[in-house]
Design a protein around this motif. Structure first.
Motif, short mmCIF file in Angstrom:
data_model
loop_
_atom_site.label_atom_id
_atom_site.label_comp_id
_atom_site.label_asym_id
_atom_site.label_seq_id
_atom_site.Cartn_x
_atom_site.Cartn_y
_atom_site.Cartn_z
N LEU A 167 28.62 2.21 -9.02
CA LEU A 167 28.73 2.31 -10.48
C LEU A 167 29.85 3.26 -10.89
O LEU A 167 30.59 2.97 -11.84
N ALA A 168 29.97 4.38 -10.19
CA ALA A 168 31.06 5.31 -10.49
C ALA A 168 32.41 4.67 -10.23
O ALA A 168 33.37 4.88 -10.98
N ALA A 169 32.50 3.85 -9.18
CA ALA A 169 33.76 3.17 -8.88
C ALA A 169 34.11 2.16 -9.97
O ALA A 169 35.27 2.04 -10.38
N VAL A 170 33.10 1.43 -10.44
CA VAL A 170 33.36 0.48 -11.52
C VAL A 170 33.83 1.18 -12.78
O VAL A 170 34.79 0.74 -13.44
N LEU A 171 33.19 2.31 -13.12
CA LEU A 171 33.60 3.06 -14.31
C LEU A 171 35.01 3.60 -14.15
O LEU A 171 35.82 3.51 -15.08
N THR A 172 35.33 4.14 -12.99
CA THR A 172 36.66 4.71 -12.76
C THR A 172 37.74 3.63 -12.82
O THR A 172 38.77 3.79 -13.49
N VAL A 173 37.52 2.52 -12.13
CA VAL A 173 38.53 1.45 -12.09
C VAL A 173 38.70 0.81 -13.46
O VAL A 173 39.82 0.53 -13.90
N SER A 174 37.58 0.55 -14.17
CA SER A 174 37.69 -0.08 -15.48
C SER A 174 38.40 0.84 -16.48
O SER A 174 39.19 0.37 -17.31
N ASN A 175 38.12 2.13 -16.43
CA ASN A 175 38.82 3.07 -17.32
C ASN A 175 40.30 3.14 -16.98
O ASN A 175 41.15 3.21 -17.89
N GLN A 181 22.24 6.12 -3.09
CA GLN A 181 23.55 6.74 -3.02
C GLN A 181 24.66 5.71 -3.19
O GLN A 181 25.60 5.90 -3.96
N THR A 182 24.55 4.60 -2.49
CA THR A 182 25.60 3.58 -2.53
C THR A 182 25.70 2.94 -3.91
O THR A 182 26.80 2.73 -4.43
N ILE A 183 24.56 2.65 -4.54
CA ILE A 183 24.60 2.02 -5.86
C ILE A 183 25.21 2.97 -6.89
O ILE A 183 26.00 2.55 -7.76
N ILE A 184 24.88 4.26 -6.81
CA ILE A 184 25.46 5.23 -7.74
C ILE A 184 26.98 5.30 -7.55
O ILE A 184 27.74 5.32 -8.53
N VAL A 185 27.44 5.33 -6.31
CA VAL A 185 28.88 5.40 -6.05
C VAL A 185 29.57 4.12 -6.51
O VAL A 185 30.69 4.15 -7.03
N VAL A 242 29.36 13.44 -3.35
CA VAL A 242 28.89 14.72 -2.81
C VAL A 242 27.73 15.27 -3.64
O VAL A 242 26.70 15.69 -3.09
N VAL A 243 27.89 15.27 -4.96
CA VAL A 243 26.84 15.82 -5.83
C VAL A 243 25.54 15.03 -5.68
O VAL A 243 24.44 15.61 -5.54
N SER A 244 25.63 13.71 -5.70
CA SER A 244 24.41 12.91 -5.56
C SER A 244 23.77 13.12 -4.20
O SER A 244 22.54 13.19 -4.08
#
Length: 270
Positions: free
Chosen positions: A258-266, A252-256, A8-10
């Motif tokens: 990357l956010a998904a990778v960060l969330t899942v890996s954490n 938009q898709t690439i940013i999301v 949403v923010v992006s």
């Protein structure tokens, strides 16, 4: 919730940014303003941001992630192959950086050299990826090595990640060596590989596992710069082209992603 907030923010920020893909077309005297407006209507650029966002979410649920404004094809078709190219250099570079950084940290902690090596590693960690990759590229040309293939972006990316791994690992290993149960084990004659594998490394594992989760997304994000500098056909050049062309569905898709990778890996690290 995190992915929803990021998307949403992006999306709102892109909506607030001036201009779009067709803004530069107005500078061409052979293209009329009516033609440009008709193209914007066809691409849905005149819809409200909320409606456009809902269309993007609907398309993402189908796996298409919207339609590229410049290429007129689903974004999935553009990023699928490039994502595999990015993983091809990010995964080996991450493993190489962790192997080198952790091994150097263990040797430094074993011989109590961390105090002398950490300032140098801190300085290396602050070197921008652009300089690190340029240095590797210059050395390759100076040595007469081929600058084609995957080895160059892998080496540049690993060189930028290894100092960060060393800094965190050396601090945790140094603290683990001073723990009471480790000193008791040493007083009972336990030393060498058994001391490290049974006592020191497990005591420092928790923060290092958390760092590993963060470093996965960091490696992919850093690979964008490396890919652009070395000409590797991954997500980096596509992301840069999309930003310059204001092809926001791709950005938009690439940013999301990357956010998904960060969330899942954490989450996996936790």
């Amino acid at each position: 919730i995190q992915l929803l907030c990021v998307s949403v923010v992006s999306f709102v920020l892109f909506r607030l940014a001036p201009g779009d893909l067709y803004s530069s077309a107005l500078e061409n005297p052979q293209i009329s303003a009516e033609t440009v407006e008709r193209l914007r209507e066809q691409q849905g650029l005149r819809e409200s941001w909320s409606l456009r966002y809902l269309h993007w979410v609907e398309s993402s649920m189908r796996g298409d992630f919207g339609t590229s404004l410049a290429y007129r094809v689903p974004v999935r078709a553009l990023i699928a192959g490039r994502a595999m190219k990015t993983l091809r250099i990010a995964a080996p570079a991450l493993l190489l950086a962790w192997a080198a950084g952790l091994a150097a940290a263990m040797l430094a902690a074993r011989w109590r050299l961390t105090g002398g090596m950490e300032p140098g590693a801190a300085a290396a960690a602050m070197v921008p990826d652009v300089i690190a990759v340029s240095l590797v590229l210059w050395l390759a040309v100076w040595a007469g090595l081929s600058i084609t293939g995957a080895w160059l972006p892998i080496a540049g990316l690993a060189l930028s990640l290894a100092p960060v791994v060393f800094l965190h690992a050396s601090g945790e290993l140094r603290a683990a060596r001073e723990l009471e149960f480790v000193r008791i084990a040493q007083s009972r004659g336990i030393s060498g590989a058994r001391l490290w594998l049974r006592f020191i490394l497990p005591a420092s594992a928790n923060p290092l596992v958390s760092l590993a989760g963060i470093s996965i997304a960091a490696a992919i994000a850093s690979s964008f710069v490396v890919e652009v500098l070395t000409g590797w056909p991954g997500l980096g050049p596509l992301f840069l082209e999309a930003v310059q062309a204001r092809d926001y569905p791709i950005v938009q898709t690439i940013i999301v992603v990357l956010a998904a990778v960060l969330t899942v890996s954490n989450f996996a690290a936790d």
